[in-house]
Motif scaffolding. Structure first.
Motif, PDB file in Angstrom:
ATOM      1  N   ILE A  15      -1.487  -1.289  -4.069  1.00 27.28           N
ATOM      2  CA  ILE A  15      -2.770  -0.608  -3.882  1.00 27.28           C
ATOM      3  C   ILE A  15      -2.018   1.065  -4.079  1.00 27.28           C
ATOM      4  O   ILE A  15      -1.415   1.520  -3.369  1.00 27.28           O
ATOM      5  CB  ILE A  15      -3.338  -0.668  -2.207  1.00 27.28           C
ATOM      6  CG1 ILE A  15      -3.697  -1.877  -2.195  1.00 27.28           C
ATOM      7  CG2 ILE A  15      -4.264   0.291  -1.891  1.00 27.28           C
ATOM      8  CD1 ILE A  15      -4.118  -2.516  -0.655  1.00 27.28           C
ATOM      9  N   HIS A  54      -3.654   4.682   3.599  1.00 25.12           N
ATOM     10  CA  HIS A  54      -4.022   3.505   3.539  1.00 25.12           C
ATOM     11  C   HIS A  54      -3.238   2.707   4.903  1.00 25.12           C
ATOM     12  O   HIS A  54      -3.976   1.699   5.316  1.00 25.12           O
ATOM     13  CB  HIS A  54      -3.793   3.075   2.318  1.00 25.12           C
ATOM     14  CG  HIS A  54      -4.486   3.225   1.161  1.00 25.12           C
ATOM     15  ND1 HIS A  54      -4.260   3.518  -0.196  1.00 25.12           N
ATOM     16  CD2 HIS A  54      -5.871   3.676   1.054  1.00 25.12           C
ATOM     17  CE1 HIS A  54      -5.400   3.939  -0.839  1.00 25.12           C
ATOM     18  NE2 HIS A  54      -6.329   4.198  -0.117  1.00 25.12           N
ATOM     19  N   SER A  69      -7.599   2.810  -4.521  1.00 19.66           N
ATOM     20  CA  SER A  69      -8.326   2.445  -3.516  1.00 19.66           C
ATOM     21  C   SER A  69      -8.842   3.776  -2.574  1.00 19.66           C
ATOM     22  O   SER A  69      -8.100   4.649  -2.346  1.00 19.66           O
ATOM     23  CB  SER A  69      -7.634   1.521  -2.376  1.00 19.66           C
ATOM     24  OG  SER A  69      -8.584   1.192  -1.424  1.00 19.66           O
ATOM     25  N   LEU A 124      -5.525   0.587   7.132  1.00 15.02           N
ATOM     26  CA  LEU A 124      -5.442  -0.861   7.232  1.00 15.02           C
ATOM     27  C   LEU A 124      -5.259  -1.547   8.831  1.00 15.02           C
ATOM     28  O   LEU A 124      -5.828  -2.527   9.204  1.00 15.02           O
ATOM     29  CB  LEU A 124      -4.195  -1.318   6.295  1.00 15.02           C
ATOM     30  CG  LEU A 124      -4.676  -1.312   4.843  1.00 15.02           C
ATOM     31  CD1 LEU A 124      -3.234  -1.241   3.932  1.00 15.02           C
ATOM     32  CD2 LEU A 124      -5.255  -2.679   4.433  1.00 15.02           C
ATOM     33  N   LEU A 158     -10.750  -0.779   1.186  1.00 15.34           N
ATOM     34  CA  LEU A 158      -9.506  -1.501   1.115  1.00 15.34           C
ATOM     35  C   LEU A 158      -9.714  -3.013   0.829  1.00 15.34           C
ATOM     36  O   LEU A 158      -9.145  -3.806  -0.123  1.00 15.34           O
ATOM     37  CB  LEU A 158      -8.872  -1.285   2.471  1.00 15.34           C
ATOM     38  CG  LEU A 158      -8.534   0.258   2.424  1.00 15.34           C
ATOM     39  CD1 LEU A 158      -7.973   0.728   3.962  1.00 15.34           C
ATOM     40  CD2 LEU A 158      -6.688   0.249   1.528  1.00 15.34           C
ATOM     41  N   PHE A 179     -10.365   4.623   1.472  1.00 18.51           N
ATOM     42  CA  PHE A 179      -9.632   4.775   2.496  1.00 18.51           C
ATOM     43  C   PHE A 179     -10.596   3.941   3.702  1.00 18.51           C
ATOM     44  O   PHE A 179     -10.048   3.899   4.909  1.00 18.51           O
ATOM     45  CB  PHE A 179      -9.489   6.214   3.119  1.00 18.51           C
ATOM     46  CG  PHE A 179      -8.267   6.811   1.956  1.00 18.51           C
ATOM     47  CD1 PHE A 179      -6.894   6.668   2.489  1.00 18.51           C
ATOM     48  CD2 PHE A 179      -8.584   7.161   0.956  1.00 18.51           C
ATOM     49  CE1 PHE A 179      -6.279   7.142   1.400  1.00 18.51           C
ATOM     50  CE2 PHE A 179      -7.813   7.731  -0.147  1.00 18.51           C
ATOM     51  CZ  PHE A 179      -6.431   7.558   0.265  1.00 18.51           C
ATOM     52  N   TYR A 197     -12.060   3.223  -5.999  1.00 17.89           N
ATOM     53  CA  TYR A 197     -12.536   4.446  -5.499  1.00 17.89           C
ATOM     54  C   TYR A 197     -13.132   5.246  -6.459  1.00 17.89           C
ATOM     55  O   TYR A 197     -12.876   6.679  -6.569  1.00 17.89           O
ATOM     56  CB  TYR A 197     -11.060   5.267  -4.982  1.00 17.89           C
ATOM     57  CG  TYR A 197     -11.617   6.175  -3.791  1.00 17.89           C
ATOM     58  CD1 TYR A 197     -12.479   6.266  -2.923  1.00 17.89           C
ATOM     59  CD2 TYR A 197     -10.508   7.283  -3.703  1.00 17.89           C
ATOM     60  CE1 TYR A 197     -12.746   6.967  -1.898  1.00 17.89           C
ATOM     61  CE2 TYR A 197     -10.984   8.349  -2.841  1.00 17.89           C
ATOM     62  CZ  TYR A 197     -11.891   8.384  -1.997  1.00 17.89           C
ATOM     63  OH  TYR A 197     -12.076   9.191  -1.133  1.00 17.89           O
ATOM     64  N   GLU A 233       0.923  -1.105   0.270  1.00 16.51           N
ATOM     65  CA  GLU A 233      -0.200  -0.005  -0.103  1.00 16.51           C
ATOM     66  C   GLU A 233       0.946   1.143  -0.058  1.00 16.51           C
ATOM     67  O   GLU A 233       1.828   1.394   0.697  1.00 16.51           O
ATOM     68  CB  GLU A 233      -1.038   0.063   1.054  1.00 16.51           C
ATOM     69  CG  GLU A 233      -0.538   0.689   2.432  1.00 16.51           C
ATOM     70  CD  GLU A 233       0.166  -0.295   3.332  1.00 16.51           C
ATOM     71  OE1 GLU A 233       0.481  -1.405   2.931  1.00 16.51           O
ATOM     72  OE2 GLU A 233       0.716   0.044   4.243  1.00 16.51           O
ATOM     73  N   SER A 274     -10.495  -3.678  -2.650  1.00 20.73           N
ATOM     74  CA  SER A 274      -9.106  -3.144  -3.496  1.00 20.73           C
ATOM     75  C   SER A 274      -8.449  -4.370  -3.590  1.00 20.73           C
ATOM     76  O   SER A 274      -7.823  -5.076  -4.815  1.00 20.73           O
ATOM     77  CB  SER A 274      -8.609  -1.925  -3.105  1.00 20.73           C
ATOM     78  OG  SER A 274      -9.315  -0.840  -3.196  1.00 20.73           O
TER      79      SER A 274
END
Ligand code: SF4
Lengths: 362, 76
Positions: free
Chosen positions: A191, A38, A219, A42, A226, A221, A248, A33, A229
């Motif tokens: 990503i 991100h 992607s 995550l 996520l 958020f 996105y 990512e 994605s």
């Protein structure tokens, strides 16, 4: 509808997790990512732990504070010590260690340093103190650069003669080219940053799929963004495709935001830039155009100390995805958010900070 | 720092607007968008709107999640 909570449903998350596992059929993939936003999302939602068996997640060079080299911070510190100067900055930079000081420490010593939320707030500071020079610390990627450009245009229109900007603004595609070209880390997918792409559009990232055969997904958020994605990446991998897809779509259009790019191009041109851990990357920075050079803070004569790295800090390697925060011997020992040894532990979006804060989550 | 959230545009005054999210109001620069109207959801970053949220696309994405999770009714 607020377009936030709706993208956080637990039932939906389980369903998408199932799809990811199904698409990968037991295979384990390594995904980077790129964006610090991100990374934070995550880890906050515990996704690396949930995905442990199928996806190995690595953080990339997309935390603006983290990639800003010490030399820039040292100049900011020198400006803070310069009489007649007010340093205006995004709050994130306050605690980032330069070679020997931080902006926070300089403020405690009497430096006039003002954290703000928007570059527009920096104009207000300049207006309120016509007898001094307000220097805005311009850091960030293509998401932030247009906002800095818009503020500079307003400064010129308002005839603000005491406003300056110190640019460490950077652009993402060239950094990803350097990363992919170096081949240090094998990646099954990327990503891509959603808000950078909202400005740039997808085209500047196509080379990643076309030249390097890396599957890419732009992607959002929220956790469901996520997960979706990752599912899209898993499908590309299992079908042997490498494309730049956009998850996105509600914010990042394929063509990006042409108006924002126009504003950016009016003020900035591309230049080589220094990245922490990656060195100088051609065409990866934004400098003021000739006609705007009157706003350049580099012209303020200050003495800047010689750049020094923090012994033991592996931030530079973390930024390239070459090591994980846990592999740094200072991680969670001497280096913690309350006593950070490096930028990656300071910024909310830094990989070290995210891994530290949510380490018991997964 | 790259955080940017959707906020609803509730007032417009030339290049400046006011956005709202959960009762929180904020001034926003509209310099980076070509055409916006009160009622639009804007992606706000560092005091400027950097994009307009496409509600039709947002609803499409949400519908996909609902279908996956086997729910017919939108969540409250
Ligand atoms: S844990 Fe601290 S010292 Fe180690 S790489 Fe991260 S920021 Fe640097």
């Amino acid at each position: 509808m607020r377009y936030l909570e709706e993208f956080r449903g637990a039932g939906e998350a389980q369903a998408v997790l199932g799809q990811i596992r199904g698409a990968l059929r037991g295979r384990r993939v390594r995904i980077m990512e790129v964006c610090g936003g991100h990374t934070m999302a995550l880890w906050r939602y515990g996704l690396p732990g949930l995905l442990q068996e199928s996806v190995d997640l690595l953080s990339g060079p997309g935390c603006p504070v983290c990639v800003t080299p010490n030399a820039y911070l040292d100049r900011a510190v020198a400006l803070a010590r310069h009489p007649g100067t007010i340093v205006v900055t995004f709050g994130d930079l306050m605690r980032v260690p330069g070679s020997s000081s931080t902006l926070l420490a300089e403020r405690a010593r009497g430096g006039d340093i003002r954290p703000v939320y928007s570059p527009r707030d920096a104009l207000d500071v300049a207006r309120a103190h016509p007898e001094r020079t307000a220097v805005f610390l311009g850091i960030g990627f293509e998401t932030t650069a247009p906002t800095v450009a818009a503020a500079l245009i307003s400064a010129r229109e308002a005839g603000l003669a005491n406003f300056r900007m110190l640019s460490a603004l950077k652009t993402m595609p060239q950094a990803l080219r350097a990363l992919a070209g170096a081949g240090e880390v094998r990646l099954d997918g990327l990503i891509l940053p959603g808000h950078v792409t909202a400005v740039t559009g997808a085209a500047p990232f196509h080379f990643l799929a076309e030249e390097f055969r890396i599957p890419c997904v732009v992607s959002g958020f929220e956790p469901l963004d996520l997960l979706q994605s990752l599912w899209m990446l898993a499908r590309q991998v299992s079908e042997g495709r490498a494309e730049v897809e956009i998850q996105y779509l509600r914010a990042a259009r394929p063509q990006g935001n042409p108006r924002a790019r126009e504003v950016l191009d009016r003020v900035f041109c591309s230049t080589a830039a220094q990245w922490r851990g990656m060195g100088a990357i051609p065409g990866s920075g934004l400098a003021l155009r000739e006609e705007w050079s009157g706003f350049a803070a580099e012209a303020i004569p200050v003495e800047v100390e010689a750049e020094r790295e923090h012994p033991g800090c592996r931030c530079g390697d973390v930024i390239r995805g070459a090591v994980r925060p846990e592999e740094c011997s200072l991680f969670a020992g001497p280096c913690r958010p309350e006593s950070p040894a490096g930028a990656c532990m300071v910024s909310e979006e830094g990989a070290c900070a995210a891994h530290y804060r949510y380490r018991h989550h997964s | 720092m790259c955080l940017a959230v959707p906020m609803k545009l509730v007032e417009m005054n030339g290049p400046l607007g006011v956005v709202e999210l959960g009762g929180l109001r904020r001034e926003v620069g509209l310099d980076l968008l070509a055409d916006v109207r009160v009622g639009d959801y804007l992606i706000v970053h560092a005091g400027y709107a950097i994009e307009k949220l496409d509600e039709a696309e947002a609803l499409k994405t949400l519908q996909l999640f609902r279908d996956l999770a086997g729910e017919d009714e939108p969540q409250p």
